[in-house]
Design an enzyme around this catalytic site. Structure first.
Site, short mmCIF file in Angstrom:
data_model
loop_
_atom_site.label_atom_id
_atom_site.label_comp_id
_atom_site.label_asym_id
_atom_site.label_seq_id
_atom_site.Cartn_x
_atom_site.Cartn_y
_atom_site.Cartn_z
CD GLU A 422 -14.77 2.63 -22.17
OE1 GLU A 422 -15.73 2.83 -21.39
OE2 GLU A 422 -14.51 3.37 -23.13
CD GLU A 517 -15.64 3.07 -27.12
OE1 GLU A 517 -15.72 1.82 -27.01
OE2 GLU A 517 -16.22 3.87 -26.37
#
Length: 596
Positions: A422, A517
């Site tokens: 991320e 995710e």
């Protein structure tokens, strides 16, 4: 998205040469009472340059790794010439000169004697050579008039590698040795203590074409540097960790394995207790068996046959915190009860992760890849950078980690790489992320040219929606260089509504997208579940063949963890008795039939 924690072989009808009873008897004495041997003339055939020979200190070649220029076929491998069994042998390809067989002694030795026990196919001209490095060779003996049977040679040289280099065959066949024995003493100043024998060798899983193994670590006075894995007499791998998956096997077939430990000086332990394992019957019953090597086709993920597919599975929590939730029982449940296609192995870099012990975390990722492979699942290796948000901060670490992972697992068809979990922060634009990816992708491609590589997108892999706005067009105009590249999107249904859903829908028509995710709750991985919004995402991803992985397969206290607190490590993991509400929901959606 921002989470704060989280026998003998046949001889081709060739007659084996008979030796005299005297010669045979002396051969026995050679092994039984070596200290009584005064000269090579007492051997079956004595060939040497001196009338006397110093008693050999030790046999140093037995069981060491051996390679050869060629083999006649299966069952004639080089390792069979150093196994101590005079009923098995190495045989080269027939009718071709030159040929050679080489032994890696594992360390530097002063070599004083080499004993060749030829099968009927012998070398009439050959050299004995030694080398410190396997590339620069020095001859310590040569002949052009040998006549087979036993050649017991006095030599003098120092090196780690010993090679018999045949330049002329004595028969119409090839070169074949029942045994090749090398004697000597460790070179001065070296460590001579061998590691302990690895214990508890066991199978951790099988498929129709693979066997996964694990064993307990060996100990050493200096330190164990690796393990040699043998299938029968053939060394099939050298690994640094305590697990390995042997691939390319035949279905419904039994294989016997042993493991030896090595240290930095090349000392090797005795062989572990053998374990015999049978592969499965086959039939393409697992996701990896059904789909094989994945690739990107257009904007979709496709299998080896070119069919567009969707993978569905679970992500681990950070393995520095919830490693106890990843064991044989839990992964058996994930593969067989949940029927997951993929396991995401989430390895944080900071927050007590990789940077604190790179060796231990890398070894654990190796092991988890093997465990997923043994169960026929795909393994997504997640470089879980989060704080700091610029992936370039960890570029050097990423190079080291992915180099080893790609080198070790490049022959597998079930591995995917996620190189930036991320990326986040105002200054971490797509240009910054792309620059990082363009430096790291070639590191992986040097060893693994085919596996899909997943690249994170701006603002916690939201395509920029959680930051500057939708960056889909920017990414499309400035893609990461290379092939089989995909881009990730993460969402948490209770936090990320219509704007995120619409951005994913549009991006999936323009870019190869992978939801690596997501959660049914808020971006913290906690709070109330929004199953209505979650189902909208599930429907969209099914429609557009977007693969997905849910966060997370652990017993963390938050609502996003699949299991209730205290489930790990003992379970049970199958069924729903220990599942939280989100765990029941996502298990049901993973268990629906795959369209392979």
């Amino acid at each position: 998205m921002l989470r704060a924690e989280h026998p003998p072989p046949p001889t081709q009808d060739r007659p084996r040469r008979r030796r005299s009873l005297v010669a045979a008897a002396v051969t026995v004495l050679t092994f039984a009472v070596p200290s009584m041997i005064a000269t090579p003339a007492t051997a079956a055939r004595a060939i040497g340059v001196s009338a006397a020979i110093t008693a050999p200190v030790q046999l140093i070649s037995r069981g060491k790794p051996a390679t050869a220029s060629s083999i006649e076929g299966a069952g004639f491998e080089a390792g069979l010439a150093v196994d101590g069994n005079t009923a098995s042998r190495w045989a080269s390809a027939e009718g071709i000169d030159p040929q050679w067989i080489r032994i890696d002694l594992g360390g530097s030795y002063s070599i004083s004697r080499v004993r060749l026990n030829w099968e009927v196919a012998y070398g009439s001209a050959y050299r004995i050579e030694v080398s410190p490095n396997g590339s620069s060779w020095t001859s310590v003996y040569s002949t052009s008039s040998a006549d087979g049977a036993i050649d017991d040679l006095t030599v003098s040289g120092t090196g780690r590698y010993v090679r018999v280099y045949g330049t002329a065959r004595g028969t119409q066949w090839g070169y074949s040795l029942w045994e090749l024995d090398v004697y000597g003493t460790p070179a001065a100043g070296g460590d001579t203590t061998a590691p302990s024998v690895p214990g508890n060798l066991r199978s951790t899983g099988t498929t129709s074409s693979s066997v996964s193994l694990a064993w307990d670590a060996a100990t050493d006075n200096v330190g164990v540097t690796g393990y040699e894995v043998y299938r029968g007499a053939t060394q099939v791998a050298t690994v640094t960790g305590t697990s390995h998956t042997d691939t390319g096997l035949t279905a419904a077939t039994s294989y016997t394995y042993t493991v030896r430990a090595r240290d930095a000086a090349g000392n090797r332990s005795g062989a572990s207790t053998a374990v015999t394992v049978q592969t499965g019957s086959g039939g393409g019953s697992t996701p990896a068996a059904a789909n094989g090597q994945l690739r990107v086709c257009g904007t979709k993920l496709c299998n080896e046959a070119g069919k567009q597919i969707q993978l569905r599975g679970m992500s681990s929590h950070g393995i520095q915190w919830y490693d106890q939730c990843l064991n044989n029982a839990s992964l058996d449940a994930l593969a067989n009860d949940w029927k997951a296609d993929i396991l995401r192995i989430s390895m944080y870099i900071q927050e007590g992760g990789y940077e604190t012990n790179p060796r231990a975390f890398t070894d654990r990722v190796h092991q988890l890849i093997e465990m997923a492979t043994a169960r026929g699942m795909y393994a997504l290796v997640d470089w879980h950078m989060l704080t700091p948000g610029d992936p370039n901060y960890n570029l050097s670490r990423a190079r080291t980690f992915f180099t080893e992972i790609a080198q070790r697992h490049n022959a597998k068809k079930n591995v995917l790489y996620e190189i930036a979990n991320e990326p986040n922060g105002d200054s971490v634009t797509w240009s910054v992320i792309r620059n990082y990816a363009n430096q790291l992708v070639p590191v992986i491609r040097q060893y693994d040219p085919d596996a899909p590589i997943l690249v994170g997108t701006p603002a916690w892999s939201s395509l920029g929606i959680s930051g500057p706005g939708d960056q889909t067009d920017t990414i499309r105009s400035n893609p990461v260089s290379g092939t089989n590249i995909m881009y990730t999107f993460h969402f948490y249904a209770a936090s990320h509504g219509t704007a995120y859903l619409n951005a994913l829908s549009r991006a999936a028509d323009l870019l190869p997208m992978f939801v690596s995710e997501f959660g049914t709750q808020t971006a913290s991985g906690d709070g109330a579940n929004n199953f209505t919004r979650s189902q909208q995402y599930i429907d969209l991803m099914a429609q557009k063949k977007i693969s997905w992985v849910n966060w997370n397969y652990s017993d963390d206290f938050r609502t996003g963890a699949a299991f209730t607190t205290g489930t790990c490590p003992n379970g049970p993991y199958a069924g729903t008795s220990r599942l939280k509400e989100a765990g029941v929901w996502v298990r049901d959606r993973i268990r629906t039939a795959d369209d392979f």
